[in-house]
Every structure is written in C-alpha cells, then in structure tokens.
Design a protein around this motif. Structure first.
Motif, PDB file in Angstrom:
ATOM      1  N   THR A 157       0.797   1.271  -7.377  1.00  0.00           N
ATOM      2  CA  THR A 157      -0.298   1.278  -6.405  1.00  0.00           C
ATOM      3  C   THR A 157      -0.823  -0.090  -6.001  1.00  0.00           C
ATOM      4  N   GLY A 158      -0.286  -1.181  -6.551  1.00  0.00           N
ATOM      5  CA  GLY A 158      -0.884  -2.473  -6.226  1.00  0.00           C
ATOM      6  C   GLY A 158      -2.359  -2.461  -6.592  1.00  0.00           C
ATOM      7  N   ASP A 159      -3.214  -2.893  -5.654  1.00  0.00           N
ATOM      8  CA  ASP A 159      -4.658  -2.905  -5.919  1.00  0.00           C
ATOM      9  C   ASP A 159      -5.388  -1.790  -5.170  1.00  0.00           C
ATOM     10  N   CYS A 160      -4.692  -0.711  -4.831  1.00  0.00           N
ATOM     11  CA  CYS A 160      -5.336   0.369  -4.068  1.00  0.00           C
ATOM     12  C   CYS A 160      -5.869   1.492  -4.938  1.00  0.00           C
ATOM     13  N   LEU A 161      -5.363   1.634  -6.150  1.00  0.00           N
ATOM     14  CA  LEU A 161      -5.855   2.682  -7.041  1.00  0.00           C
ATOM     15  C   LEU A 161      -5.725   2.216  -8.475  1.00  0.00           C
ATOM     16  N   PHE A 162      -6.826   2.391  -9.223  1.00  0.00           N
ATOM     17  CA  PHE A 162      -6.894   1.994 -10.624  1.00  0.00           C
ATOM     18  C   PHE A 162      -7.478   3.146 -11.441  1.00  0.00           C
ATOM     19  N   PRO A 163      -7.428   3.051 -12.769  1.00  0.00           N
ATOM     20  CA  PRO A 163      -8.243   3.967 -13.572  1.00  0.00           C
ATOM     21  C   PRO A 163      -9.713   3.778 -13.211  1.00  0.00           C
ATOM     22  N   GLY A 164     -10.360   4.828 -12.743  1.00  0.00           N
ATOM     23  CA  GLY A 164     -11.781   4.736 -12.438  1.00  0.00           C
ATOM     24  C   GLY A 164     -12.142   4.497 -10.995  1.00  0.00           C
ATOM     25  N   GLY A 165     -11.153   4.366 -10.108  1.00  0.00           N
ATOM     26  CA  GLY A 165     -11.524   4.201  -8.703  1.00  0.00           C
ATOM     27  C   GLY A 165     -10.465   3.539  -7.858  1.00  0.00           C
ATOM     28  N   VAL A 205       0.569   6.562 -12.744  1.00  0.00           N
ATOM     29  CA  VAL A 205       0.101   5.496 -11.871  1.00  0.00           C
ATOM     30  C   VAL A 205       0.217   4.149 -12.577  1.00  0.00           C
ATOM     31  N   TYR A 206       0.909   3.224 -11.915  1.00  0.00           N
ATOM     32  CA  TYR A 206       1.098   1.858 -12.406  1.00  0.00           C
ATOM     33  C   TYR A 206       0.329   0.922 -11.478  1.00  0.00           C
ATOM     34  N   PRO A 207      -0.850   0.441 -11.891  1.00  0.00           N
ATOM     35  CA  PRO A 207      -1.679  -0.381 -11.001  1.00  0.00           C
ATOM     36  C   PRO A 207      -1.331  -1.866 -11.061  1.00  0.00           C
ATOM     37  N   GLY A 208      -1.960  -2.620 -10.174  1.00  0.00           N
ATOM     38  CA  GLY A 208      -1.707  -4.054 -10.106  1.00  0.00           C
ATOM     39  C   GLY A 208      -2.409  -4.868 -11.175  1.00  0.00           C
ATOM     40  N   HIS A 209      -3.365  -4.273 -11.868  1.00  0.00           N
ATOM     41  CA  HIS A 209      -4.056  -4.914 -12.990  1.00  0.00           C
ATOM     42  C   HIS A 209      -4.406  -3.817 -13.993  1.00  0.00           C
ATOM     43  N   GLY A 210      -4.373  -4.163 -15.265  1.00  0.00           N
ATOM     44  CA  GLY A 210      -4.886  -3.254 -16.276  1.00  0.00           C
ATOM     45  C   GLY A 210      -3.942  -2.146 -16.684  1.00  0.00           C
ATOM     46  N   ASN A 211      -4.522  -1.142 -17.347  1.00  0.00           N
ATOM     47  CA  ASN A 211      -3.736  -0.055 -17.921  1.00  0.00           C
ATOM     48  C   ASN A 211      -3.328   0.976 -16.888  1.00  0.00           C
ATOM     49  N   ASP A 212      -2.322   1.733 -17.232  1.00  0.00           N
ATOM     50  CA  ASP A 212      -1.851   2.821 -16.390  1.00  0.00           C
ATOM     51  C   ASP A 212      -2.799   4.009 -16.480  1.00  0.00           C
ATOM     52  N   THR A 213      -2.567   4.979 -15.594  1.00  0.00           N
ATOM     53  CA  THR A 213      -3.309   6.231 -15.625  1.00  0.00           C
ATOM     54  C   THR A 213      -2.427   7.313 -15.030  1.00  0.00           C
ATOM     55  N   THR A 214      -2.982   8.494 -14.810  1.00  0.00           N
ATOM     56  CA  THR A 214      -2.292   9.566 -14.100  1.00  0.00           C
ATOM     57  C   THR A 214      -3.212  10.102 -13.012  1.00  0.00           C
ATOM     58  N   LEU A 215      -2.645  10.754 -12.027  1.00  0.00           N
ATOM     59  CA  LEU A 215      -3.487  11.349 -10.989  1.00  0.00           C
ATOM     60  C   LEU A 215      -4.368  12.449 -11.569  1.00  0.00           C
ATOM     61  N   GLY A 216      -3.857  13.164 -12.552  1.00  0.00           N
ATOM     62  CA  GLY A 216      -4.651  14.212 -13.171  1.00  0.00           C
ATOM     63  C   GLY A 216      -5.891  13.681 -13.863  1.00  0.00           C
ATOM     64  N   ALA A 217      -5.784  12.501 -14.449  1.00  0.00           N
ATOM     65  CA  ALA A 217      -6.941  11.903 -15.116  1.00  0.00           C
ATOM     66  C   ALA A 217      -7.989  11.443 -14.117  1.00  0.00           C
ATOM     67  N   GLU A 218      -7.565  11.067 -12.911  1.00  0.00           N
ATOM     68  CA  GLU A 218      -8.483  10.496 -11.932  1.00  0.00           C
ATOM     69  C   GLU A 218      -9.010  11.514 -10.929  1.00  0.00           C
ATOM     70  N   PRO A 232      -3.490 -16.064 -14.122  1.00  0.00           N
ATOM     71  CA  PRO A 232      -4.756 -16.039 -14.868  1.00  0.00           C
ATOM     72  C   PRO A 232      -5.623 -14.818 -14.581  1.00  0.00           C
ATOM     73  N   TYR A 233      -5.125 -13.904 -13.734  1.00  0.00           N
ATOM     74  CA  TYR A 233      -5.942 -12.752 -13.333  1.00  0.00           C
ATOM     75  C   TYR A 233      -5.430 -11.439 -13.921  1.00  0.00           C
ATOM     76  N   ASP A 234      -4.633 -11.534 -14.974  1.00  0.00           N
ATOM     77  CA  ASP A 234      -4.109 -10.344 -15.645  1.00  0.00           C
ATOM     78  C   ASP A 234      -3.406  -9.403 -14.673  1.00  0.00           C
ATOM     79  N   ASN A 235      -2.555  -9.982 -13.847  1.00  0.00           N
ATOM     80  CA  ASN A 235      -1.772  -9.164 -12.917  1.00  0.00           C
ATOM     81  C   ASN A 235      -0.643  -8.444 -13.636  1.00  0.00           C
ATOM     82  N   ASP A 236      -0.387  -7.218 -13.229  1.00  0.00           N
ATOM     83  CA  ASP A 236       0.754  -6.471 -13.731  1.00  0.00           C
ATOM     84  C   ASP A 236       1.915  -6.611 -12.754  1.00  0.00           C
ATOM     85  N   CYS A 237       3.084  -6.930 -13.284  1.00  0.00           N
ATOM     86  CA  CYS A 237       4.316  -7.015 -12.506  1.00  0.00           C
ATOM     87  C   CYS A 237       5.292  -5.982 -13.069  1.00  0.00           C
ATOM     88  N   TYR A 238       6.091  -5.389 -12.194  1.00  0.00           N
ATOM     89  CA  TYR A 238       6.986  -4.319 -12.613  1.00  0.00           C
ATOM     90  C   TYR A 238       8.406  -4.608 -12.147  1.00  0.00           C
TER      91      TYR A 238
END
Length: 218
Positions: A153-161, A193-206, A31-37
């Motif tokens: 990255t699990g929950d250590c890095l997301f888009p935006g922080g 970057v493939y995070p534990g929740h939400g959309n992907d990002t790149t290091l260049g974007a962050e 129920p927490y919108d977790n991403d699994c890979y």
C-alpha cells in the motif's frame, strides 16, 4: 521454515514470506523507518523491488543476482532516496504512477495507471491508483491463486488508518473513498497489507474502524 511476522527494524534481519509462486522479502531502512519489499518469482527468479527508499548498500545485498524492476509507490522523497544508486547498479526498469512520476528525479520507464498489470516472471500483480496522500500513489495487489491476496500500500493504508493528507480535508475524503472502494470494497478480510512504514496488518483487522477514521477526519 521461519514464520513470517512482518515486523522489521532498521539494521535488523529481513522478514521473508514464501508463497507458492512468490517470495516476499521485507526490510526496513532509515532514517524514516521505510519498509522496502523485494518480490521474487519462484519459477524464473525475476525480481521487483517496491520502493528503493534509502541505504542502497543494504538493498543491494538483497538482490546480488540481479534486479529487473523497481516500483516507486509515490513521489515523496523518503521512498526514492536509493533509487538512482539501485538503478545505476542493476539497470532495473523503473515504474511509478503517471501522476507522480514527474516529481521523482530518476526517470520513470513505465507509467502506471489504475488496473495496469505488473509482471514479475510468471507472477502478475495489479496496480491500484489512489489519490490523496499524493496525486499518483500506486498500491500493488497480488491475488495468490493458492491463498489470499497480498497488498502493498505504500503510504496510503496503515494499521489504524489511511495515509497522511497533511490537514487537507478534501484530500482525506478522496483517499478514504478510494481506499474504501478500490481496496476494502474489492478484497477480502484475509488480504495481507504490507505498508510503507511499520508493521503489517490485514483488511479484516482494519475494516471495523473505517467509520471511526471517517468521523475523526484523519
């Protein structure tokens, strides 16, 4: 071939990325919108699941032909709710960071430390130990020899922080320092970057926002 976008929703279609040696399948569970890979070696068919977060019935449809390993990125319960059921159904070997494993109720077969190699068939990934979100969080990087790195990255890095440190200033600084040194300091902007929740990002974007993250304290 469908273009990989990294945006998935609970109950929706998984997103599949086909690399030269590795196939990456991303799926969201509630129920927490977790991403699994699911990582699958093209040469051998061997598979590893990153975070058996929840909804084992859905996850099991991804690897009906067998699962060799399950890596739990960290101790928080929303990342291992389906672990017991997935292991019971597949006999998969379990992996987790050595400083988080005791808080995961399913026994960990292999304890991971910084720099350890995780092998999926003929594909090798490196474990990155990050402290702050939890004491033993593990990120996993695949340095594609025919492309750019791919970072889970699990929950250590997301888009935006960086991940939540629950108001602990020291933990925030430790996590941001670790992410800056071990991730941004070592990997190129093209790293996906493939995070534990939400959309992907790149290091260049962050990367341009890191000073802002440090200044705001979260």
């Amino acid at each position: 071939m469908t273009t990989y976008h990294g945006s998935v929703k609970v109950g929706g279609t998984p997103a599949v990325r086909e690399l030269a040696h590795l196939i990456i399948t991303k799926i969201a569970v509630g129920p927490y919108d977790n991403d699994c890979y699911l990582l699958r070696c093209r040469a051998t068919g061997e598979q590893l699941l990153i975070d058996a977060a929840n909804d084992p019935e859905t996850l099991l449809t991804l690897f009906s032909d067998g699962l060799g390993q399950v890596l739990t990125t960290h101790r928080h319960a929303d990342h291992w709710q389906a672990l017991d059921a997935v292991v019971a159904a597949t006999g998969a070997t379990t992996l987790a960071g050595r400083f988080d494993a005791e808080e995961i109720p399913v026994p960990t077969d292999r304890l991971l430390a910084d720099g350890d190699t995780v092998t999926v068939g003929r594909v090798e990934l490196a474990a990155i130990h990050l402290v702050g979100h939890t004491p033993g969080s593990i990120a996993l990087v695949y340095d594609d020899p025919q492309g750019h790195p791919h970072l889970f990255t699990g929950d250590c890095l997301f888009p935006g922080g960086v991940g939540n440190t629950f108001g602990d200033d020291a933990a925030f600084r430790t996590l941001l320092d670790g992410v800056e040194e071990k991730i941004f300091g070592r990997l190129p902007d093209e790293t996906w970057v493939y995070p534990g929740h939400g959309n992907d990002t790149t290091l260049g974007a962050e990367r341009p926002s890191m000073a802002e993250w440090r200044a705001r304290g979260w």
